[in-house]
Design a protein around this motif. Structure first.
Motif, PDB file in Angstrom:
ATOM      1  N   PHE A   1      77.361  11.503  15.390  1.00 43.77           N
ATOM      2  CA  PHE A   1      78.481  11.665  14.828  1.00 43.77           C
ATOM      3  C   PHE A   1      79.517  10.759  15.830  1.00 43.77           C
ATOM      4  O   PHE A   1      79.163  10.182  16.703  1.00 43.77           O
ATOM      5  CB  PHE A   1      79.309  12.751  14.665  1.00 43.77           C
ATOM      6  N   HIS A   2      80.548   9.976  14.363  1.00 42.93           N
ATOM      7  CA  HIS A   2      82.088   9.513  14.983  1.00 42.93           C
ATOM      8  C   HIS A   2      83.187   9.852  15.439  1.00 42.93           C
ATOM      9  O   HIS A   2      83.173  10.278  13.754  1.00 42.93           O
ATOM     10  CB  HIS A   2      81.713   7.584  14.837  1.00 42.93           C
ATOM     11  N   GLN A   3      83.785  10.123  15.950  1.00 41.33           N
ATOM     12  CA  GLN A   3      85.074  10.553  15.631  1.00 41.33           C
ATOM     13  C   GLN A   3      86.127  10.088  16.187  1.00 41.33           C
ATOM     14  O   GLN A   3      85.964   8.706  16.532  1.00 41.33           O
ATOM     15  CB  GLN A   3      85.192  11.882  16.843  1.00 41.33           C
ATOM     16  N   ASN A   4      86.899   9.205  15.499  1.00 42.84           N
ATOM     17  CA  ASN A   4      87.532   7.941  15.533  1.00 42.84           C
ATOM     18  C   ASN A   4      89.155   8.785  15.703  1.00 42.84           C
ATOM     19  O   ASN A   4      89.277  10.301  16.700  1.00 42.84           O
ATOM     20  CB  ASN A   4      88.385   7.175  13.508  1.00 42.84           C
ATOM     21  N   PRO A   5      89.612   7.706  16.733  1.00 45.19           N
ATOM     22  CA  PRO A   5      90.511   8.147  17.345  1.00 45.19           C
ATOM     23  C   PRO A   5      92.385   9.291  16.670  1.00 45.19           C
ATOM     24  O   PRO A   5      92.599  10.202  17.575  1.00 45.19           O
ATOM     25  CB  PRO A   5      91.588   6.707  17.498  1.00 45.19           C
ATOM     26  N   TRP A   6      91.611   9.814  15.466  1.00 45.30           N
ATOM     27  CA  TRP A   6      92.710  10.930  14.593  1.00 45.30           C
ATOM     28  C   TRP A   6      91.944  12.200  14.649  1.00 45.30           C
ATOM     29  O   TRP A   6      92.470  12.918  13.932  1.00 45.30           O
ATOM     30  CB  TRP A   6      93.462  10.120  13.135  1.00 45.30           C
ATOM     31  N   GLY A   7      91.304  12.022  15.458  1.00 53.28           N
ATOM     32  CA  GLY A   7      89.902  13.453  14.853  1.00 53.28           C
ATOM     33  C   GLY A   7      88.926  13.768  14.327  1.00 53.28           C
ATOM     34  O   GLY A   7      87.902  14.752  14.358  1.00 53.28           O
ATOM     35  N   GLN A   8      88.586  12.708  12.820  1.00 56.36           N
ATOM     36  CA  GLN A   8      87.807  13.282  11.830  1.00 56.36           C
ATOM     37  C   GLN A   8      86.240  12.592  12.738  1.00 56.36           C
ATOM     38  O   GLN A   8      86.266  11.631  13.194  1.00 56.36           O
ATOM     39  CB  GLN A   8      88.641  12.009  11.071  1.00 56.36           C
ATOM     40  N   LEU A   9      85.488  13.492  12.302  1.00 55.16           N
ATOM     41  CA  LEU A   9      84.242  13.751  12.546  1.00 55.16           C
ATOM     42  C   LEU A   9      83.480  12.639  11.181  1.00 55.16           C
ATOM     43  O   LEU A   9      83.561  13.263  10.047  1.00 55.16           O
ATOM     44  CB  LEU A   9      83.652  14.581  13.238  1.00 55.16           C
ATOM     45  N   ILE A  10      82.615  11.760  11.563  1.00 55.78           N
ATOM     46  CA  ILE A  10      82.299  10.738  10.392  1.00 55.78           C
ATOM     47  C   ILE A  10      80.950  11.046  11.205  1.00 55.78           C
ATOM     48  O   ILE A  10      79.956  10.651  11.532  1.00 55.78           O
ATOM     49  CB  ILE A  10      82.673  10.126  10.182  1.00 55.78           C
ATOM     50  N   ASN A  11      79.744  11.409   9.701  1.00 55.51           N
ATOM     51  CA  ASN A  11      78.432  11.908  10.116  1.00 55.51           C
ATOM     52  C   ASN A  11      77.920  10.067  10.089  1.00 55.51           C
ATOM     53  O   ASN A  11      78.117   9.362   9.005  1.00 55.51           O
ATOM     54  CB  ASN A  11      77.367  12.324   8.574  1.00 55.51           C
ATOM     55  N   LEU A  12      77.191   9.488  10.978  1.00 51.07           N
ATOM     56  CA  LEU A  12      76.714   8.205  11.003  1.00 51.07           C
ATOM     57  C   LEU A  12      74.842   8.449  10.495  1.00 51.07           C
ATOM     58  O   LEU A  12      74.623   7.568   9.630  1.00 51.07           O
ATOM     59  CB  LEU A  12      76.410   7.705  12.772  1.00 51.07           C
TER      60      LEU A  12
END
Lengths: 114, 110
Positions: B35-46
């Motif tokens: 996962f990548h967590q962006n600076p706003w906290g959203q976790l995105i499955n890679l």
């Protein structure tokens, strides 16, 4: 696209208050999860549910309960909030399929307990 | 339970550089996701990658299940790649929730 919506981005509550964190998914997934995230600790599983009215404890369930009355909604409840429950809370929904069992996350709720 | 260790904990790179992030796990797994967590906290499955190799644009991942590790490669880094990268695994037979590593904090400087 799977959409997982958490009702609040930020919450500020007082010690002893009862707190509800709501999570809704729009893809008819059976499995849903609540995690908390703390600096240096990664994400830790609080509770999960594999069906309506079904719930299972995760790794850190103490101080929390959950409710799953409808398939699309999974609620995390802090019966009596304490300062050590200040954290980022993340809800996830699980898509099962041939392409793999993939969890999709909401944007998170930052809870501060004063 | 399964232990997940990620390295390095922090990584600072210039735009255009390549990077390799590592995830070691202590037992056999049925599920491994990056996962990548962006600076706003959203976790995105890679990637969903309990074994084998996958590629998606500038990102690729390899899991060697027999040796209990996974690698995430980022090529030609961009500033938007900044954030925290998590490896998460599940060892059970069902959908019992993921065990996360502590993450790698990546900063890409322009």
């Amino acid at each position: 696209d799977v959409k997982v919506t958490q009702s609040s981005r930020y919450l500020v509550k007082r010690t002893g208050e009862k707190v509800f964190l709501e999570c809704v998914q729009d893809m008819d997934h059976e499995n849903m999860f609540w995690y908390r995230q703390d600096p240096g600790l990664g994400l830790r599983l609080i509770y999960f549910s594999y069906d309506v009215k079904m719930k299972e404890k995760g790794d850190i369930p103490e101080g929390y309960s959950v409710s799953r009355e409808k398939k699309e909604r999974f609620s995390l409840i802090l019966e009596s909030a304490s300062t050590n429950q200040t954290s980022m809370y993340l809800c996830a929904s699980l898509r099962l399929g041939a392409g793999g069992d993939i969890q999709y996350f909401g944007a998170g709720t930052r809870l501060s307990v004063l | 339970g399964i232990q997940v260790e990620q390295s390095p904990p922090d990584l600072i790179l210039q735009e255009g550089a390549n990077s390799t992030l590592r995830c070691n796990f202590s037992d056999s797994v049925n599920n491994l996701q990056w996962f990548h967590q962006n600076p706003w906290g959203q976790l995105i499955n890679l990637f969903y990658i309990p074994s084998g190799t996958k590629q998606n644009g500038r990102l690729s991942a390899t899991t060697v299940a027999t040796e209990r590790y996974s690698l995430l490669y980022i090529s030609s880094s961009q500033t938007t790649d900044s954030g925290v990268y998590f490896c998460a695994v599940e060892g059970g037979g069902g959908a019992d929730g993921l065990t996360f590593g502590k993450g790698t904090h990546l900063i890409i400087q322009p």
